[in-house]
Design a protein around this motif. Structure first.
Motif, PDB file in Angstrom:
ATOM      1  N   ILE A 140       0.882  -1.162   0.115  1.00  0.00           N
ATOM      2  CA  ILE A 140       0.097  -0.035   0.058  1.00  0.00           C
ATOM      3  C   ILE A 140       0.718   1.205  -0.020  1.00  0.00           C
ATOM      4  CG2 ILE A 140      -2.087   1.264   1.038  1.00  0.00           C
ATOM      5  CD1 ILE A 140      -2.463  -1.518   2.494  1.00  0.00           C
ATOM      6  N   VAL A 152       3.748   0.722   2.851  1.00  0.00           N
ATOM      7  CA  VAL A 152       3.236  -0.298   3.831  1.00  0.00           C
ATOM      8  C   VAL A 152       3.124  -1.512   3.278  1.00  0.00           C
ATOM      9  CG1 VAL A 152       1.813  -1.033   5.586  1.00  0.00           C
ATOM     10  CG2 VAL A 152       2.090   1.564   5.151  1.00  0.00           C
ATOM     11  N   ALA A 154       1.411  -5.058   3.951  1.00  0.00           N
ATOM     12  CA  ALA A 154       0.286  -5.630   4.634  1.00  0.00           C
ATOM     13  C   ALA A 154       0.317  -7.217   4.569  1.00  0.00           C
ATOM     14  CB  ALA A 154      -1.047  -5.005   4.284  1.00  0.00           C
ATOM     15  N   ALA A 159      -4.536  -6.846   8.320  1.00  0.00           N
ATOM     16  CA  ALA A 159      -3.819  -5.877   8.419  1.00  0.00           C
ATOM     17  C   ALA A 159      -4.050  -4.823   7.018  1.00  0.00           C
ATOM     18  CB  ALA A 159      -2.260  -6.247   8.258  1.00  0.00           C
ATOM     19  N   ALA A 160      -4.215  -5.598   5.974  1.00  0.00           N
ATOM     20  CA  ALA A 160      -4.450  -4.860   4.920  1.00  0.00           C
ATOM     21  C   ALA A 160      -5.856  -3.742   5.017  1.00  0.00           C
ATOM     22  CB  ALA A 160      -4.551  -5.649   3.695  1.00  0.00           C
ATOM     23  N   LYS A 161      -6.807  -4.554   5.638  1.00  0.00           N
ATOM     24  CA  LYS A 161      -8.114  -3.802   5.587  1.00  0.00           C
ATOM     25  C   LYS A 161      -7.987  -2.675   6.634  1.00  0.00           C
ATOM     26  CE  LYS A 161     -11.732  -6.005   6.076  1.00  0.00           C
ATOM     27  NZ  LYS A 161     -12.837  -7.225   6.439  1.00  0.00           N
ATOM     28  N   SER A 162      -7.113  -2.727   7.738  1.00  0.00           N
ATOM     29  CA  SER A 162      -6.998  -1.906   8.605  1.00  0.00           C
ATOM     30  C   SER A 162      -6.046  -0.611   8.050  1.00  0.00           C
ATOM     31  CB  SER A 162      -6.238  -2.455   9.883  1.00  0.00           C
ATOM     32  OG  SER A 162      -6.984  -3.349  10.508  1.00  0.00           O
ATOM     33  N   THR A 163      -5.158  -0.891   7.531  1.00  0.00           N
ATOM     34  CA  THR A 163      -4.365   0.059   6.750  1.00  0.00           C
ATOM     35  C   THR A 163      -5.407   1.015   5.718  1.00  0.00           C
ATOM     36  OG1 THR A 163      -2.386  -1.274   7.027  1.00  0.00           O
ATOM     37  CG2 THR A 163      -2.215   0.635   5.338  1.00  0.00           C
ATOM     38  N   ILE A 164      -5.717   0.140   4.797  1.00  0.00           N
ATOM     39  CA  ILE A 164      -6.563   0.814   3.853  1.00  0.00           C
ATOM     40  C   ILE A 164      -7.773   1.788   4.294  1.00  0.00           C
ATOM     41  CG2 ILE A 164      -8.346   0.383   1.869  1.00  0.00           C
ATOM     42  CD1 ILE A 164      -6.415  -2.204   1.373  1.00  0.00           C
ATOM     43  N   ALA A 166      -7.720   3.026   7.374  1.00  0.00           N
ATOM     44  CA  ALA A 166      -7.056   4.156   8.161  1.00  0.00           C
ATOM     45  C   ALA A 166      -6.804   5.384   7.090  1.00  0.00           C
ATOM     46  CB  ALA A 166      -6.076   3.793   8.623  1.00  0.00           C
ATOM     47  N   PHE A 167      -6.342   4.899   5.755  1.00  0.00           N
ATOM     48  CA  PHE A 167      -5.885   6.003   4.704  1.00  0.00           C
ATOM     49  C   PHE A 167      -7.332   6.663   4.283  1.00  0.00           C
ATOM     50  CE2 PHE A 167      -1.368   3.994   3.362  1.00  0.00           C
ATOM     51  CZ  PHE A 167      -0.899   4.541   4.657  1.00  0.00           C
TER      52      PHE A 167
END
Length: 300
Positions: A140, A152, A154, A159-164, A166-167
């Protein structure tokens, strides 16, 4: 010739090396802080004011424009272009290369192999986005990130869903790309000058870090490119119109994949790793191009 390096800091390695190369090849070198320039447009006349006076007598510029000041830096380069001053990289090429999404679109259209990439604005599509890029894991990237910042890895769907998410919540613009596992945290930086790759190095990320940037603690070793890798680097630089470029590629099972074309590539890593005087090669290219332009003018 009088050649100006556009740089905010004359003590930076790349700036110093370019100034040295300019002088060693018998030219006059000046460093101009583009952030201290202001642009004059009056009627049909365009000019640049710097340190209390109009800039004149410049034959060529070498832009060293930082990512954080791309818009203003490109405006200054554009003004020099309007004043018929030769530039090693045009303002439009800088703008294209700095826009990660636009650059990916241009590279794909030109047939340059790139990692599978998606861009979206709807947070409800998270699961579909991850699936499209064959994840997890996925990469990401913030569109405005540089030198590995804002990138990042993920490793899980959670982890991917959380980062996406958050962005999305921060209203940040970002890309999601497939993770090329076989690259093993390494990439290749090919330094392109004109129609030739003049130097190349393999950059290996620090232990535990998938990012290979030397600024993030990675290590570089000289490398000889395969014909396919060399063609990929040249095609990528040509597609974006960047005459002096650092092209970053991953070695994948499908062949080289271009990650980015840097329009202000640093010289320190490539010169110290390969022992090649890249700065002088840039000035030699500039000399050749200006001579060709003068020949075209005479012919007219």
């Amino acid at each position: 010739m009088k050649i100006a390096v556009l740089s905010t800091d004359p003590e930076l390695y790349s700036t110093r090396r370019l100034v040295e190369a300019i002088r060693e090849r018998g030219h006059e070198a000046v460093v101009i802080n583009h952030l201290k320039c202001f642009l004059m447009i009056e009627g049909e006349t365009t000019s640049i004011r710097y340190e209390g006076k109009s800039i004149s007598g410049i034959d060529a510029i070498i832009p060293r424009i930082g990512t954080s000041v791309t818009a203003y830096g490109c405006a200054v380069v554009r003004q020099f272009e309007l004043m018929r001053v030769y530039t090693t990289v045009k303002s439009q090429a800088i703008t294209r290369s700095r826009d990660k999404l636009r650059s990916m679109q241009i590279l794909a259209q030109a047939g340059v192999r790139i990692p599978k990439t998606v861009f979206a604005k709807n947070p409800a599509q998270v699961n579909e986005l991850i699936k499209i890029v064959n994840g997890p894991p996925v990469i990401i990237k913030l569109l405005e990130g540089t030198q590995g910042v804002g990138v990042v890895l993920a490793e899980t769907s959670k982890a991917a869903k959380s980062t996406i998410e958050a962005f999305f919540g921060l209203k940040a613009n970002f890309l999601i790309q497939e993770f090329v596992a076989e690259s093993k945290g390494a990439d290749i930086r090919a330094f392109v000058v004109g129609n030739k790759v003049v130097a190349a190095m393999r950059r290996q990320g620090a232990e535990g870090d998938f990012r290979s940037n030397l600024h993030r603690g990675g290590a570089g070793t000289p490398v000889v490119l395969s014909p396919e890798e060399e063609h990929a680097a040249l095609d990528a630089a040509r597609a974006l119109g960047v005459r002096v470029a650092g092209v970053d590629m991953l070695q994948s099972s499908q062949g080289p994949m271009v990650m980015e074309v840097n329009s202000s590539p640093g010289l320190q890593g490539i010169e110290k790793t390969t022992g090649i005087d890249v700065a002088s090669l840039v000035i030699a290219y500039l000399e050749k191009q200006i001579k060709m332009d003068e020949g075209d003018t005479v012919g007219v």
